[in-house]
Design an enzyme around this catalytic site. Structure first.
Site, PDB file in Angstrom:
ATOM      1  N   GLU A  56       0.944  -1.181  -0.123  1.00 41.98           N
ATOM      2  CA  GLU A  56       0.088  -0.011  -0.039  1.00 41.98           C
ATOM      3  C   GLU A  56       0.841   1.249  -0.064  1.00 41.98           C
ATOM      4  O   GLU A  56       1.791   1.367   0.539  1.00 41.98           O
ATOM      5  CB  GLU A  56      -0.861  -0.105   1.171  1.00 41.98           C
ATOM      6  CG  GLU A  56      -1.978  -1.095   0.927  1.00 41.98           C
ATOM      7  CD  GLU A  56      -2.878  -1.059   2.226  1.00 41.98           C
ATOM      8  OE1 GLU A  56      -4.277  -1.461   2.092  1.00 41.98           O
ATOM      9  OE2 GLU A  56      -2.336  -0.746   3.382  1.00 41.98           O
ATOM     10  N   CYS A  92       3.481   8.558   1.111  1.00 48.44           N
ATOM     11  CA  CYS A  92       4.061   7.563   2.165  1.00 48.44           C
ATOM     12  C   CYS A  92       4.342   6.174   1.459  1.00 48.44           C
ATOM     13  O   CYS A  92       3.261   5.744   0.972  1.00 48.44           O
ATOM     14  CB  CYS A  92       3.011   7.384   3.119  1.00 48.44           C
ATOM     15  SG  CYS A  92       3.771   6.208   4.444  1.00 48.44           S
ATOM     16  N   CYS A 113       6.594  -7.212   6.869  1.00 48.74           N
ATOM     17  CA  CYS A 113       7.645  -6.487   7.945  1.00 48.74           C
ATOM     18  C   CYS A 113       7.980  -7.603   8.921  1.00 48.74           C
ATOM     19  O   CYS A 113       7.530  -8.525   9.057  1.00 48.74           O
ATOM     20  CB  CYS A 113       7.196  -5.231   8.550  1.00 48.74           C
ATOM     21  SG  CYS A 113       8.340  -4.353   9.496  1.00 48.74           S
ATOM     22  N   CYS A 153       6.911  -4.366  15.474  1.00 52.31           N
ATOM     23  CA  CYS A 153       6.518  -3.371  16.465  1.00 52.31           C
ATOM     24  C   CYS A 153       5.187  -3.622  16.965  1.00 52.31           C
ATOM     25  O   CYS A 153       4.088  -3.733  16.286  1.00 52.31           O
ATOM     26  CB  CYS A 153       6.606  -2.145  15.810  1.00 52.31           C
ATOM     27  SG  CYS A 153       8.253  -1.615  15.371  1.00 52.31           S
ATOM     28  N   CYS A 188       1.992  -1.499  15.649  1.00 49.81           N
ATOM     29  CA  CYS A 188       1.811  -1.266  14.212  1.00 49.81           C
ATOM     30  C   CYS A 188       1.252  -2.501  13.765  1.00 49.81           C
ATOM     31  O   CYS A 188       1.694  -3.514  13.726  1.00 49.81           O
ATOM     32  CB  CYS A 188       3.365  -1.120  13.758  1.00 49.81           C
ATOM     33  SG  CYS A 188       3.517  -0.934  11.951  1.00 49.81           S
ATOM     34  N   CYS A 206      -0.858   6.214   9.996  1.00 54.03           N
ATOM     35  CA  CYS A 206       0.350   5.833  10.327  1.00 54.03           C
ATOM     36  C   CYS A 206       0.135   4.719  11.377  1.00 54.03           C
ATOM     37  O   CYS A 206      -0.543   4.502  12.473  1.00 54.03           O
ATOM     38  CB  CYS A 206       1.060   6.765  11.249  1.00 54.03           C
ATOM     39  SG  CYS A 206       2.718   6.189  11.950  1.00 54.03           S
TER      40      CYS A 206
END
Length: 384
Positions: A112, A126, A133, A137, A140, A362
């Site tokens: 995305e 962004c 990933c 985290c 997230c 975010c």
């Protein structure tokens, strides 16, 4: 005895995909034209400059559109290369004008990218550097998706091109452009894919192409310490650090890479970042988690931790996602935290949540682009 003849045909051999010229640096493009027998070595630089302007200044997606290139040469190019875009699998527009695209680069390879208006000089894109990933985290949403693979330079550049297509911003020198900044804050850890990220920044920042300034390009990392110096030397990009905690115990929990590169090592590497100055400050990103990292004591410890570093602190209200274990700090708590940091002389803007209703804010990106029922969306909006 009977004999059976098998007259079925075997599956045709799979053809290797044609190289996408859009992802090559200037030098790589010239080399590809020579190796593809498009032109002689002494003509490669001139031909590469022609194609470069068509791809990155005009935004064309077909060699047939390159009208100052001979017809025979265009046919050769089309036979051996592409200048195509990835499939836009989904496009969403938030009530606040934020745009999100789910791009499909190959079967099962999706990422995305998000355009946020009124950020930076005009608007920021962004971009993602990986599909999924590895960092996990805990606050997230992207971290809940396992890493599939790194994105290529072509796939990173394509995110900018798709945004330019949708915003009708070709040619690149169009007046009043709405896309002025690029931030590597999407899916993935950019420093685990530094070669592709560096090549993509070279292409994106070229003044005869996409022409997005390195000074308006920011790379956000969770703290891959050994690659920080190389990032600065190779890209000249602005640096952002996904910090979120002021001590190792809490950061180990929130940002697990801290167990490998603890705060002492990370802060030393930041102080040595090439080009760091008052004109090129590092940005520390700090997501505000209710009752976790948002106390006045932690604000004062943050000031102590970054003392002497030319910096600003982006305070990010936590953006909820389905199943997240955290809540956003109250607005009064965030403002009190910001006041302490401001009093110490550091700019500490509170980032306005954008695109929450389409999971584009975010920490919310995930390539499945999960659908929420209207009632769930209202809950998320109410939380903001």
């Amino acid at each position: 005895m009977s004999v059976t003849l098998d007259l079925s045909r075997g599956a045709p051999p799979k053809l290797a995909p044609k190289p996408n010229l859009s992802g090559l640096t200037r030098a790589g493009l010239a080399q590809a034209l020579v190796e593809g027998d498009i032109c002689a070595p002494d003509k490669a630089k001139m031909r590469a400059e022609q194609l470069w302007r068509w791809m990155h200044h005009r935004g064309v997606t077909s060699f047939d559109q390159m009208t100052n290139v001979a017809k025979e040469t265009r046919a050769l190019l089309a036979d051996r290369f592409v200048v195509s875009r990835p499939e836009v699998a989904e496009r969403q527009v938030s009530a606040d004008g934020t745009r999100k695209w789910l791009l499909r680069f190959a079967p099962g390879i999706e990422a995305e990218t998000v355009y946020i208006p009124d950020v930076g000089r005009a608007g920021a894109l962004c971009v993602s550097s990986q599909v999924g990933c590895t960092l996990n985290c805990t606050f997230c949403h992207t971290g809940t998706q396992a890493l599939v693979r790194n994105l290529t330079a072509a796939e990173i550049v394509a995110q900018v091109q798709v945004a330019r297509d949708d915003l009708a911003e070709w040619p690149s020198d169009k007046d009043d452009r709405r896309l002025s900044n690029v931030v590597f804050m999407g899916m993935g850890e950019p420093l685990y894919n530094l070669d592709s990220v560096a090549d993509a920044i070279d292409i994106i920042s070229d003044n005869e192409g996409l022409a997005l300034s390195r000074r308006r390009t920011t790379v956000s990392t969770s703290g891959v310490v050994p690659e920080l110096k190389a990032l600065g030397e190779r890209t000249g990009a602005m640096l952002a650090i996904s910090l979120h905690a002021t001590n190792d115990e809490l950061r180990n929990e929130l940002v697990p890479i801290n167990r490998r590169y603890p705060l002492k090592e990370l802060m030393a590497a930041i102080r040595d970042y090439p080009g760091l100055s008052n004109a090129r400050r590092v940005t520390f990103e700090y997501v505000m988690l209710k009752g976790v990292n948002d106390s006045p004591a932690e604000a004062r410890e943050l000031v102590r931790l970054i003392r002497g570093i030319p910096a600003k602190i982006n305070l990010i209200p936590f953006n909820p996602w389905p199943g997240s274990p955290y809540e956003c700090s109250s607005w009064s708590t965030i403002e009190a935290f910001a006041a302490i940091v401001n009093k110490a002389g550091y700019a500490s803007p509170i980032r306005t949540p954008r695109g929450r209703d389409i999971l584009a804010a975010c920490g919310q990106l995930r390539s499945e682009s999960e659908k929420l029922r209207a009632s769930e969306r209202r809950k998320l909006n109410a939380a903001g």
